[in-house]
Write a protein that holds these residues in place. Sequence first.
Motif, PDB file in Angstrom:
ATOM      1  N   UNK A   9       0.829  -1.205   0.000  1.00  0.00           N
ATOM      2  CA  UNK A   9       0.000   0.000   0.000  1.00  0.00           C
ATOM      3  C   UNK A   9       0.864   1.255   0.000  1.00  0.00           C
ATOM      4  N   UNK A  10       1.913   1.282   0.815  1.00  0.00           N
ATOM      5  CA  UNK A  10       2.772   2.463   0.867  1.00  0.00           C
ATOM      6  C   UNK A  10       3.602   2.617  -0.399  1.00  0.00           C
ATOM      7  N   UNK A  11       3.987   1.505  -1.007  1.00  0.00           N
ATOM      8  CA  UNK A  11       4.697   1.599  -2.285  1.00  0.00           C
ATOM      9  C   UNK A  11       3.787   2.184  -3.371  1.00  0.00           C
ATOM     10  N   UNK A  12       2.517   1.794  -3.363  1.00  0.00           N
ATOM     11  CA  UNK A  12       1.560   2.376  -4.302  1.00  0.00           C
ATOM     12  C   UNK A  12       1.364   3.865  -4.015  1.00  0.00           C
ATOM     13  N   UNK A  13       1.414   4.250  -2.747  1.00  0.00           N
ATOM     14  CA  UNK A  13       1.305   5.665  -2.405  1.00  0.00           C
ATOM     15  C   UNK A  13       2.469   6.456  -2.980  1.00  0.00           C
ATOM     16  N   UNK A  14       3.654   5.879  -2.948  1.00  0.00           N
ATOM     17  CA  UNK A  14       4.826   6.540  -3.533  1.00  0.00           C
ATOM     18  C   UNK A  14       4.641   6.708  -5.036  1.00  0.00           C
ATOM     19  N   UNK A  15       4.144   5.673  -5.696  1.00  0.00           N
ATOM     20  CA  UNK A  15       3.864   5.782  -7.131  1.00  0.00           C
ATOM     21  C   UNK A  15       2.811   6.859  -7.401  1.00  0.00           C
ATOM     22  N   UNK A  16       1.843   6.957  -6.536  1.00  0.00           N
ATOM     23  CA  UNK A  16       0.787   7.963  -6.686  1.00  0.00           C
ATOM     24  C   UNK A  16       1.371   9.374  -6.575  1.00  0.00           C
ATOM     25  N   UNK A  17       2.275   9.576  -5.634  1.00  0.00           N
ATOM     26  CA  UNK A  17       2.924  10.885  -5.488  1.00  0.00           C
ATOM     27  C   UNK A  17       3.729  11.228  -6.739  1.00  0.00           C
ATOM     28  N   UNK A  18       4.410  10.222  -7.305  1.00  0.00           N
ATOM     29  CA  UNK A  18       5.170  10.459  -8.531  1.00  0.00           C
ATOM     30  C   UNK A  18       4.248  10.872  -9.670  1.00  0.00           C
ATOM     31  N   UNK A  19       3.113  10.233  -9.787  1.00  0.00           N
ATOM     32  CA  UNK A  19       2.161  10.600 -10.830  1.00  0.00           C
ATOM     33  C   UNK A  19       1.628  12.010 -10.611  1.00  0.00           C
ATOM     34  N   UNK A  20       1.349  12.363  -9.361  1.00  0.00           N
ATOM     35  CA  UNK A  20       0.882  13.722  -9.072  1.00  0.00           C
ATOM     36  C   UNK A  20       1.927  14.758  -9.440  1.00  0.00           C
ATOM     37  N   UNK A  21       3.181  14.470  -9.118  1.00  0.00           N
ATOM     38  CA  UNK A  21       4.235  15.426  -9.479  1.00  0.00           C
ATOM     39  C   UNK A  21       4.327  15.571 -10.992  1.00  0.00           C
TER      40      UNK A  21
END
Length: 523
Positions: free
Chosen positions: A459-471
């Motif tokens: 879940x936290x790894x997916x959150x990191x990917x989500x932050x990258x997409x937002x950036x």
Amino acid sequence: MSGEKRKNYTETTEDSEGTENMRMTMKLALKFCAGFLSGVTTLCAAGRAQEKPAQQDAKMPPGMAMPEHMQHHHGDVPLVAPVYPRMGRAQENSGGQPVTLEQVEKMAGETNPTLRQAEAEIRAAKARQQQAGLYPNPSVGYTGDEIRGGSVGGGKQGFFVQQTIVTGGKLGKSREVFGAEAKLAEIEAQEQRTRVTTAVKMAFLRVLAAQEWLEARRDLAKIAEDGAETQRELMNTGQADESEVLEAEVEAQRMRMAARMQENTLREEWRSLTAVIGQPELPLATVAGDLERGWPELNEEEAVETIAKHSPAVAIAQVATGRAQAVLARTQREPIPDILVRAGMEYNHETLASVPFAKGWEGIAEASVEIPIFNRNQGSIGAARADRERAEQEKMRVALTLRERAATVVDEYANAKLMAVEYRDEILPHAKKAYRLLVDKYGLMLASYPRVLEAQRKLYELQIDYIAALEGVWTNGLALEGYLLTDGLEAPSRPGEVDRPIRETNVPMPERSMSPGEAMPRP
């Protein structure tokens, strides 16, 4: 088949069926016993939980709080409430007031040196325009003729004033050339303001994303450390071997290293931000913002058309074409000769035959014009025509180049937006649900604690990917809104330098949209 054989076959078949029935009966008995023992174990565990409330201090996933109404045990297994990753924790835990985007934009407007350079270039261009329209200064000199000495004396001595009269409107044409350069300097200043504004916004959003990454990576490091501790405890009870412990410890060390590297990345992004705003001495601070709200909403086709038609690079190319036409007009007037006039007074010391007095003062006047027979400025006129044609083609090249490079950024923007929406609406909700279900199963002794940690880690790894997409959405969207002008410390070009192959800095290649060491996740 004979009667004896049939009898033997029947007895054999009956024996086999009896054996099979016996096996089935034993299996059912074993299942019943297993169920009974499981129930007894559960009851015993519940009794031990009531007798030993201190056992509620058992290991829980990092960040998980155990409400009072859930503080009961199945053996040594605690029921826990899942805690999900969320944005903004760095701002909540900030020791001081977080820095806002409006604050850094104001700082950049006051201290970014390129803005002052652009303003100085406007003043310089207007001064050159003024100088180009000034009339030539007159000349004053001494003149002497037939000067003799001795007893004879005589000769002429005096002064003159000389002036060049400019013809053909050449001064006006020169003013037009430098007027176009002044216009170029003004567009360059507008472009530089756009460049600085875009660069400040992108640098600010990168710092904000780096903050969110750091919190998520620190959480991953805690989860990995908890996993290593769990494996060590399992090895002590004989439920795990040394290889599993070592693997968990390696993963924990890797996550701690990633968190420290993200701290370095955050400092780098902050240094980039302070450099763009012109205040590199500012200490590291937390920035305020929300990556999930307010991102640029762009229509892909309209974004490309807007850049191709309204970019400062297009305006610069158009004004440069006008400047080239003005240079050609000025060059064509060059063969028209200027008039050189000269006038003055001379005193004639020669005496007249009838009277013993000198002739006295005499006036002089001259006028000359250069005859353009051999040099009619043919070469300069031909070069000016070629420059004008090149400038006209440059307008088309600029528009096409903008379309080409905007297409790359639009593609990155569209992909990042697609991924951000998918992560927000589909992937993360499903991962959270899977994590919650495993936590519930863990409380019911239907799932192991390492499985809970694994679900939390994913879940936290997916959150990191989500932050990258937002950036990616933010940085590419801001680049498109800023006409691809993203370098806030690039010096504005001087008008005379604009004619470099379009001045490629006006149409830059897209900058990186990810922080160092981070790449936008792939679906």
